[in-house]
Scaffold this active site. Structure first.
Site, PDB file in Angstrom:
ATOM      1  N   GLU A  15      -0.420   4.816  -0.428  1.00 43.73           N
ATOM      2  CA  GLU A  15      -1.214   6.037  -0.591  1.00 43.73           C
ATOM      3  C   GLU A  15      -0.326   7.273  -0.491  1.00 43.73           C
ATOM      4  O   GLU A  15       0.517   7.360   0.418  1.00 43.73           O
ATOM      5  CB  GLU A  15      -2.307   6.134   0.484  1.00 43.73           C
ATOM      6  CG  GLU A  15      -3.487   5.228   0.235  1.00 43.73           C
ATOM      7  CD  GLU A  15      -3.359   3.918   0.978  1.00 43.73           C
ATOM      8  OE1 GLU A  15      -2.205   3.490   1.227  1.00 43.73           O
ATOM      9  OE2 GLU A  15      -4.407   3.333   1.300  1.00 43.73           O
ATOM     10  N   TYR A  63       0.851  -1.198   0.000  1.00 46.99           N
ATOM     11  CA  TYR A  63       0.000   0.000   0.000  1.00 46.99           C
ATOM     12  C   TYR A  63       0.883   1.243   0.000  1.00 46.99           C
ATOM     13  O   TYR A  63       1.813   1.339   0.790  1.00 46.99           O
ATOM     14  CB  TYR A  63      -0.881   0.019   1.249  1.00 46.99           C
ATOM     15  CG  TYR A  63      -2.300  -0.411   0.966  1.00 46.99           C
ATOM     16  CD1 TYR A  63      -3.049   0.234  -0.007  1.00 46.99           C
ATOM     17  CD2 TYR A  63      -2.894  -1.450   1.682  1.00 46.99           C
ATOM     18  CE1 TYR A  63      -4.345  -0.153  -0.277  1.00 46.99           C
ATOM     19  CE2 TYR A  63      -4.195  -1.841   1.419  1.00 46.99           C
ATOM     20  CZ  TYR A  63      -4.920  -1.183   0.433  1.00 46.99           C
ATOM     21  OH  TYR A  63      -6.202  -1.565   0.173  1.00 46.99           O
ATOM     22  N   ARG A  82      -1.862  -2.611 -18.409  1.00 45.00           N
ATOM     23  CA  ARG A  82      -3.134  -1.887 -18.370  1.00 45.00           C
ATOM     24  C   ARG A  82      -3.042  -0.805 -17.308  1.00 45.00           C
ATOM     25  O   ARG A  82      -2.662  -1.071 -16.171  1.00 45.00           O
ATOM     26  CB  ARG A  82      -4.287  -2.821 -17.981  1.00 45.00           C
ATOM     27  CG  ARG A  82      -4.421  -4.026 -18.858  1.00 45.00           C
ATOM     28  CD  ARG A  82      -5.782  -4.635 -18.709  1.00 45.00           C
ATOM     29  NE  ARG A  82      -6.730  -3.864 -19.466  1.00 45.00           N
ATOM     30  CZ  ARG A  82      -6.843  -3.931 -20.795  1.00 45.00           C
ATOM     31  NH1 ARG A  82      -6.080  -4.743 -21.487  1.00 45.00           N
ATOM     32  NH2 ARG A  82      -7.723  -3.194 -21.427  1.00 45.00           N
ATOM     33  N   LYS A 137      -2.070   0.523 -24.907  1.00 46.00           N
ATOM     34  CA  LYS A 137      -2.456   0.378 -26.316  1.00 46.00           C
ATOM     35  C   LYS A 137      -1.184   0.469 -27.166  1.00 46.00           C
ATOM     36  O   LYS A 137      -0.321  -0.388 -27.028  1.00 46.00           O
ATOM     37  CB  LYS A 137      -3.503   1.431 -26.677  1.00 46.00           C
ATOM     38  CG  LYS A 137      -4.805   1.266 -25.855  1.00 46.00           C
ATOM     39  CD  LYS A 137      -5.886   2.199 -26.316  1.00 46.00           C
ATOM     40  CE  LYS A 137      -7.205   1.948 -25.618  1.00 46.00           C
ATOM     41  NZ  LYS A 137      -7.401   2.728 -24.400  1.00 46.00           N
ATOM     42  N   ASP A 178      -7.018  13.395 -25.108  1.00 48.18           N
ATOM     43  CA  ASP A 178      -7.016  12.005 -24.646  1.00 48.18           C
ATOM     44  C   ASP A 178      -6.296  11.218 -25.735  1.00 48.18           C
ATOM     45  O   ASP A 178      -6.863  10.933 -26.787  1.00 48.18           O
ATOM     46  CB  ASP A 178      -8.464  11.533 -24.472  1.00 48.18           C
ATOM     47  CG  ASP A 178      -8.553  10.057 -24.119  1.00 48.18           C
ATOM     48  OD1 ASP A 178      -7.534   9.343 -24.264  1.00 48.18           O
ATOM     49  OD2 ASP A 178      -9.644   9.619 -23.731  1.00 48.18           O
ATOM     50  N   THR A 238      -4.203   5.891 -21.755  1.00 52.37           N
ATOM     51  CA  THR A 238      -3.979   4.583 -21.179  1.00 52.37           C
ATOM     52  C   THR A 238      -2.538   4.225 -21.521  1.00 52.37           C
ATOM     53  O   THR A 238      -1.921   4.850 -22.387  1.00 52.37           O
ATOM     54  CB  THR A 238      -4.922   3.514 -21.776  1.00 52.37           C
ATOM     55  OG1 THR A 238      -4.860   3.596 -23.202  1.00 52.37           O
ATOM     56  CG2 THR A 238      -6.346   3.714 -21.309  1.00 52.37           C
TER      57      THR A 238
HETATM   58  N1  DSN Z   1     -11.844  -0.027 -25.011  1.00 57.60           N
HETATM   59  C1  DSN Z   1     -10.925   0.928 -25.582  1.00 57.60           C
HETATM   60  C2  DSN Z   1     -10.802   0.765 -27.052  1.00 57.60           C
HETATM   61  O1  DSN Z   1     -10.923  -0.353 -27.512  1.00 57.60           O
HETATM   62  O2  DSN Z   1     -10.601   1.731 -27.770  1.00 57.60           O
HETATM   63  C3  DSN Z   1     -11.226   2.319 -25.259  1.00 57.60           C
HETATM   64  O3  DSN Z   1     -11.738   2.431 -23.997  1.00 57.60           O
END
Ligand code: DSN
Length: 421
Positions: free
Chosen positions: A55, A53, A236, A230, A200, A227
């Site tokens: 925080e 933990y 993730r 990707k 974003d 994120t």
């Molecule tokens: N689920 C993601 C995507 O496939 O683009 C976006 O949140």
């Protein structure tokens, strides 16, 4: 991979894990938001950091025992700052949605307006789709493409809406849009109406980090969310970056913790640091360039064979194809047929789709994961041909079997790499 302890203790989970490994190795992953992480990233993810933990933030924690968590979080922050060329980074958001929601709560008051891209024109649920909980708190208004055939955004309309609705925040970003945005125009509109401008970049973070897509910070964007799993090819997770404004950065930090989240997932943050280290290597630039080349190779095949692409093609890693309009197959059926031949894509609505989200007109696919596996332009073109063949012969079991065999051979020739540097 071998998982001796799991194999001994929990056969059902072990079997599922081996099944997923096999599925990923034997099929082709074309969902444009998915990728394969390296073994070093997996090792950090599966590490003892999950026990801790933490925080707070490095140097300012609520619990003791933070010698090593501070090391990994500081490294993640510093590497992200170098990758995206900004002054402040928060690596604690658990994923993209919490990152976006965190920025809204940090920067807005209830009832404030946000201007974002319409979902069916490529935007994202967390940019204010009516099904999301945040629309109970903030007011979301939309902009769209002017020309579906070129993908050009209607910046005149955006300015008009911005002047009328007076948003506090303007969002640039998407999950199903295949062209580059004109970031300078967003910033100009934001400055004109007194709104902050946020990108974003979840889908294209790896392209920006690899230097093959424009960095919104260079146009003057105030902040970016992303994120990390990707095109960026990390675990993730989510992240928020602030170009230079310390006050905004402080608000973000306070909102993420203690405002929204509890203990950060330190194993994830360690894995983010490892992935960012990989993205800083010259090999990452080569990967990012190849993603674009492979997408272009697929675009050429679709064009040749008369498959309509929303936006008229692609300038990034993804293609949104109107399979219903071009091949007379619904998105859901196309997804299922492609699955049968070992290709994973996702059904997707197209601009102002007349069909329902569970069986829309389109499919969305892209090249990040296959590029990680070393696919060339020639391989990518072949995959595009096989996809169209499968959809055209959706009722021909023998043809589908032949295609599946070829896909399995292609996959076998391109094993998932263990390391990237
Ligand atoms: N689920 C993601 C995507 O496939 O683009 C976006 O949140």
């Amino acid at each position: 991979m071998e998982y001796p302890f799991l194999a001994k203790q929990d056969k059902m989970i072990h079997d599922a894990l081996l099944g997923e490994e096999r599925r990923e190795a034997e099929g082709l992953e074309l969902i444009p938001s998915e990728n394969y992480v390296s073994r070093p990233v997996l090792e950090a993810l599966g590490s003892v950091f999950t026990n801790k933990y933490s925080e707070g933030y490095p140097g300012k924690r609520y619990y003791g025992g933070q010698t090593y968590t501070d090391v990994v979080e500081t490294l993640a922050i510093e590497r992200a700052k170098e990758l995206f060329r900004c002054s402040y980074v928060n690596v604690q958001p658990l994923s993209g949605a919490p990152a976006n929601i965190g920025t809204y709560f940090a920067l807005l008051e209830p009832g404030d307006t946000v201007l974002g891209m319409d979902l069916t024109h490529g935007g994202h649920l967390t940019h204010g789709h009516p099904v999301t909980a945040i629309t109970k708190i903030f007011n979301f208004v939309r902009y769209k493409m002017k020309e579906v055939e070129t993908g050009e955004i209607d910046y005149d309309e955006m300015l008009k809406v911005a002047k009328k609705e007076k948003p506090k925040l303007i969002l640039a970003g998407f999950s199903a849009y295949s062209r580059e945005l004109d970031y300078e125009k967003f910033v100009a509109i934001g400055r004109e109406v007194g709104a902050l401008v946020m990108a974003d970049i979840a889908h294209i973070a790896g392209l920006i980090a690899g230097g093959v897509a424009k960095n919104p910070f260079e146009a003057g964007f105030d902040l970016m969310t992303t994120t990390t799993h990707k095109t960026l090819r990390g675990p993730r997770g989510g992240m928020i970056m602030v170009r230079e404004d310390e006050e905004i950065a402080k608000k973000i930090d306070k909102t993420i913790f203690p405002g929204l989240q509890g203990g950060p997932h330190m194993n994830n943050i360690a894995a983010k640091a490892v992935a960012f280290g990989e993205a800083l290597q010259p090999s990452f630039k080569v990967y990012a360039e190849q993603i674009l080349k492979n997408a272009k190779a697929m675009e050429r095949v679709l064009e040749e064979r008369g498959v309509r692409m929303i936006g008229g093609g692609t300038s990034n890693h993804l293609i949104l194809a109107d399979v219903f309009g071009s091949l007379n197959i619904g998105g859901a059926e196309a997804e299922a047929v492609l699955d049968e031949v070992g290709i994973t894509v996702n059904k997707n609505v197209i601009a102002d789709d007349i069909r329902k989200p569970m069986n829309p007109s389109g499919i969305r696919f892209g090249t990040p994961a296959m590029t990680t596996r070393g696919f060339t332009e020639e391989d990518s073109a072949r995959v595009a041909h096989l996809m169209i063949d499968a959809m055209e012969h959706k009722d021909d079991a023998i043809k589908k079997k032949e295609i599946h065999t070829e896909i399995q051979t292609l996959a076998k020739h391109h094993p998932i790499p263990e390391t990237f540097v």
